[in-house]
Design a protein around this motif. Structure first.
Motif, short mmCIF file in Angstrom:
data_model
loop_
_atom_site.label_atom_id
_atom_site.label_comp_id
_atom_site.label_asym_id
_atom_site.label_seq_id
_atom_site.Cartn_x
_atom_site.Cartn_y
_atom_site.Cartn_z
N LEU A 15 55.80 43.00 33.46
CA LEU A 15 55.83 41.98 32.54
C LEU A 15 56.50 40.83 33.56
O LEU A 15 55.69 39.76 33.45
N LEU A 53 60.60 37.88 25.55
CA LEU A 53 59.37 38.71 25.44
C LEU A 53 59.34 40.10 25.44
O LEU A 53 58.65 40.78 24.55
N ARG A 54 60.40 40.79 25.67
CA ARG A 54 60.69 42.17 25.73
C ARG A 54 61.16 42.74 24.40
O ARG A 54 60.81 43.55 23.99
N LYS A 55 61.77 41.54 23.57
CA LYS A 55 61.99 41.91 22.44
C LYS A 55 61.13 41.36 21.21
O LYS A 55 61.15 41.92 20.00
N THR A 56 60.14 40.68 21.65
CA THR A 56 59.36 40.14 20.82
C THR A 56 57.98 40.48 20.79
O THR A 56 57.13 39.82 21.78
N ASP A 57 57.21 41.49 20.30
CA ASP A 57 56.19 42.00 20.41
C ASP A 57 54.85 40.93 20.30
O ASP A 57 54.12 40.96 21.33
N TRP A 58 54.75 40.08 19.44
CA TRP A 58 53.73 39.43 19.26
C TRP A 58 53.79 38.10 20.18
O TRP A 58 52.65 37.90 20.59
N ARG A 60 54.90 38.85 23.45
CA ARG A 60 54.41 39.42 24.76
C ARG A 60 52.93 39.76 24.56
O ARG A 60 52.36 39.53 25.72
N LYS A 61 52.33 39.97 23.58
CA LYS A 61 50.88 40.03 23.46
C LYS A 61 50.18 38.92 23.62
O LYS A 61 49.04 38.82 24.32
N GLU A 64 50.27 38.39 27.62
CA GLU A 64 49.52 39.33 28.23
C GLU A 64 48.11 39.10 28.11
O GLU A 64 47.29 39.09 28.86
#
Length: 78
Positions: A15, A53-58, A60-61, A64
């Motif tokens: 990431l 970003l490591r704590k918040t999936d949406w 990070r997606k 990415e």
């Protein structure tokens, strides 16, 4: 037995590397326009963005997905 190469453009890329390449390519201001999240728009930094970003999936997606959409424009990490 032959090893198969992953066709996933994120395979083997951290990431941190994704974020660093996006910031190098767009800068935080343009990145914050594309993905309007606080960590890109208010006192942005790689470490604070990684934490979020490591704590918040949406989020990070979204990061990415932007990387995958443009990954051919980035140099391959060595």
């Amino acid at each position: 037995m032959e090893k198969q190469q992953s066709k996933d453009p994120l395979h083997g890329i951290t990431l941190k590397a994704v974020l660093e390449q996006l910031v190098a390519h767009y800068g935080f201001a343009a990145l914050g326009e594309r993905i309007p999240i606080k960590c890109f728009n208010e006192n942005p930094s790689i470490p604070s963005s990684l934490t979020f970003l490591r704590k918040t999936d949406w989020a990070r997606k979204k990061v990415e997905a932007l990387y995958v959409k443009n990954y051919k424009n980035f140099s391959t990490p060595s």
